[in-house]
Design an enzyme around this catalytic site. Structure first.
Site, PDB file in Angstrom:
ATOM      1  CG  HIS A 180      -2.082   1.376   1.097  1.00 19.10           C
ATOM      2  ND1 HIS A 180      -3.637   0.806   0.536  1.00 19.10           N
ATOM      3  CD2 HIS A 180      -1.531   2.252   1.695  1.00 19.10           C
ATOM      4  CE1 HIS A 180      -3.677   2.567   1.021  1.00 19.10           C
ATOM      5  NE2 HIS A 180      -2.331   3.221   1.561  1.00 19.10           N
ATOM      6  CD  GLU A 181       1.190   3.987   3.845  1.00 19.48           C
ATOM      7  OE1 GLU A 181       1.944   4.536   2.933  1.00 19.48           O
ATOM      8  OE2 GLU A 181       0.668   3.131   4.476  1.00 19.48           O
ATOM      9  CG  HIS A 184       0.509   6.494  -0.856  1.00 17.61           C
ATOM     10  ND1 HIS A 184      -0.609   6.773  -1.241  1.00 17.61           N
ATOM     11  CD2 HIS A 184      -0.280   5.578   0.286  1.00 17.61           C
ATOM     12  CE1 HIS A 184      -1.919   6.835  -0.351  1.00 17.61           C
ATOM     13  NE2 HIS A 184      -1.579   5.783   0.063  1.00 17.61           N
ATOM     14  CD  GLU A 187      -5.762   5.663  -0.041  1.00 17.96           C
ATOM     15  OE1 GLU A 187      -5.065   6.295   0.389  1.00 17.96           O
ATOM     16  OE2 GLU A 187      -5.742   3.995   1.074  1.00 17.96           O
TER      17      GLU A 187
HETATM   18 ZN    ZN Z   1      -3.226   5.215   1.755  1.00 18.13          ZN
END
Ligand code: ZN
Length: 489
Positions: free
Chosen positions: A254-255, A258, A284
């Site tokens: 997830h990171e 980003h 997101e």
């Molecule tokens: Zn996030």
């Protein structure tokens, strides 16, 4: 030097100082010695006051009045500066300071109330925050809708009404999917212990697989995973739980989503107003598509099953199909941050409706807990057992982050659209992902969307990347197909 050049040179230093402030925050969450906390608060405060003075510098208005953009990129730079300057000048300094003061105290009061399950001890502070944010929303909206003005901070161009229409269309299908999936019974989970060393080695490998540039980044441990920085220094954090390795692996992916977005922006844009992701929702959409549509796909989990078996040996699951079901296990729960793909958006949608009603003055802070609990029972089919599992679970409102929650689901909606377009554009995606190669997918996202930074408005950049206007349909179709298949619905 032209007014445009002067303005851009001034702005570049402001952006650089902003990056320094962000890095102090990163340091505080990762390696700062405990005894430095007091001094760090003073350091950050000093830097923030320099930044505030620069962002409200009256010379910006003069430059903006005469600056001529050399090209379309320059137009986008001026649009971003105009936006931020208009915002800071609409909010009176007294109000900005009061919000900073009250929300900084409110976070401590919220944490103490959550630990003691003490809603009554928290509500007077929350009421203060809500009143201040209503005042700020009204100042920003200048006669328009205060909640829209707050949303616009995180998602430029989006309105509460547009979000409400989208969420209202999603809710019945998600509620129906949730109850059908839970009725079908839960698949088997992992068993055993997963040593920290093995998790960190594999999590670094996953970051590499998803295209994280180690030359311009690093990974450290923190209580809450996050990504920090932009341009040539974008750092991420993860966490390790020895009985739940998915927590580490999927937080990391997830990171990386980003971070890869920030690292993927055109190098020319670094330290300029368009040198960052277009909005919280678009951000997101990258982290969610990396984590869910790609990372939790049948193809990719097939590869991950093999790697986890090599690193950890037997963990109670015999084949890749069982592993795919374990990764995508749906479970009832109270906590948003622990929610699976089926439950997650329902959590966000109820927070959106409640906070919008608070800011519009249609819901009183004193009635918030019962409104929360009623809605939770309606959407999740169970009663909230205690406030820390209900109204007290999220930090956002004590921070004054009203208008932030909907960007999580907007990100999922954008991810649904982007991956639909990606799959129709790139043939053989699953064959490659099954071998641990996601570069065709991440390369497509970088080329179509990430490299533009904030050159375009959020919805515009997603529409350009997809070739169609974004809507909730592709996400719902994806969720129903995926979980219908796993649970045999
Ligand atoms: Zn996030």
């Amino acid at each position: 030097m032209s007014a445009y050049d002067d303005l851009m040179a001034f702005q570049r230093q402001t952006e650089a100082l902003g990056q320094v402030a962000g890095r102090l925050g990163w340091d505080q969450e990762t390696v700062m010695p405990e005894g430095a906390a007091g001094q760090r608060a003073e350091e950050i405060g000093a830097l923030e006051s320099v930044l505030h003075a620069r962002r409200t510098d009256p010379r910006i208005a003069d430059w903006l009045a005469t600056a001529m953009a050399p090209d379309a990129v320059g137009e986008a730079q001026l649009r971003q500066i105009r936006r931020s300057y208009a915002r800071t000048s609409k909010v009176p300094a007294r109000l900005a300071e009061e919000i900073a003061r009250v929300t900084s105290l409110a976070q401590g009061i919220w944490a103490a109330a959550r630990a003691k399950e003490d809603v009554a001890g928290y509500l007077p502070t929350l009421r203060q925050v809500v009143d201040l944010k209503r005042e700020e929303g009204a100042a920003l909206a200048v006669g328009g809708d205060p909640y829209d003005a707050l949303v616009d901070d995180y998602e430029p161009g989006m309105t509460g009404a547009a979000i409400a229409a989208m969420f209202d269309a999603m809710r019945p299908r998600l509620v129906a999917l949730r109850s059908a999936v839970l009725a079908a019974g839960a698949p088997k989970g992992l068993v055993g212990r997963f040593e920290t060393e093995g998790q960190m080695a594999l999590t670094r490998e996953l970051a590499t697989v998803f295209g994280y540039d180690w030359n311009r980044g690093r990974i450290d441990l923190a209580v809450h995973p996050f990504s920090s920085g932009s341009g040539h220094d974008v750092r991420i954090t993860t966490r390790v739980n020895e009985v739940d390795p998915f927590n580490c692996f999927y937080s990391t992916i997830h990171e990386v989503g980003h971070a890869a977005y920030e690292q993927g922006i055109k190098a020319d844009y670094a330290l300029t107003p368009i040198g960052q992701g277009a909005s919280m929702g678009v951000h997101e959409s990258q982290s969610r598509s990396y984590e869910n549509q790609l990372g939790r796909s049948r193809a990719f989990t097939g590869w991950l099953f093999g790697r986890m078996s090599e690193v950890f040996g037997d963990f109670g699951i015999g084949d890749a199909e069982g592993f795919y079901r374990a990764v995508n296990r749906v479970h009832a729960g109270y906590i948003r941050t622990e929610a699976d793909e089926v439950h997650y958006n329902l959590h966000v949608m109820m927070r959106f409706d409640l906070e919008r009603a608070l800011i519009k003055g249609e819901l009183d802070v004193g009635d918030l807990e019962s409104a929360w609990n009623d809605r939770f029972r309606a959407d999740f089919g169970v009663a909230v057992d205690r406030p820390s599992n209900g109204i007290l679970q999220d930090v956002h409102w004590s921070h004054g982050l009203f208008g932030y929650f909907p960007t999580y689901t907007l990100g999922n909606v954008y991810a649904g659209c982007l991956v639909k377009a990606l799959r129709s554009d790139v043939a053989g995606l699953d064959v490659k992902m099954a071998q641990g190669d996601v570069s065709a997918a991440t390369g497509w996202l970088r080329d179509r969307l990430q490299r533009h930074g904030s050159l375009y408005l959020p919805r515009e950049v997603v529409a350009k990347a997809c070739g169609f206007e974004p809507s909730e349909g592709p996400l719902l179709d994806y969720l129903e197909a995926k979980f219908g298949d796993i649970y045999g619905l």
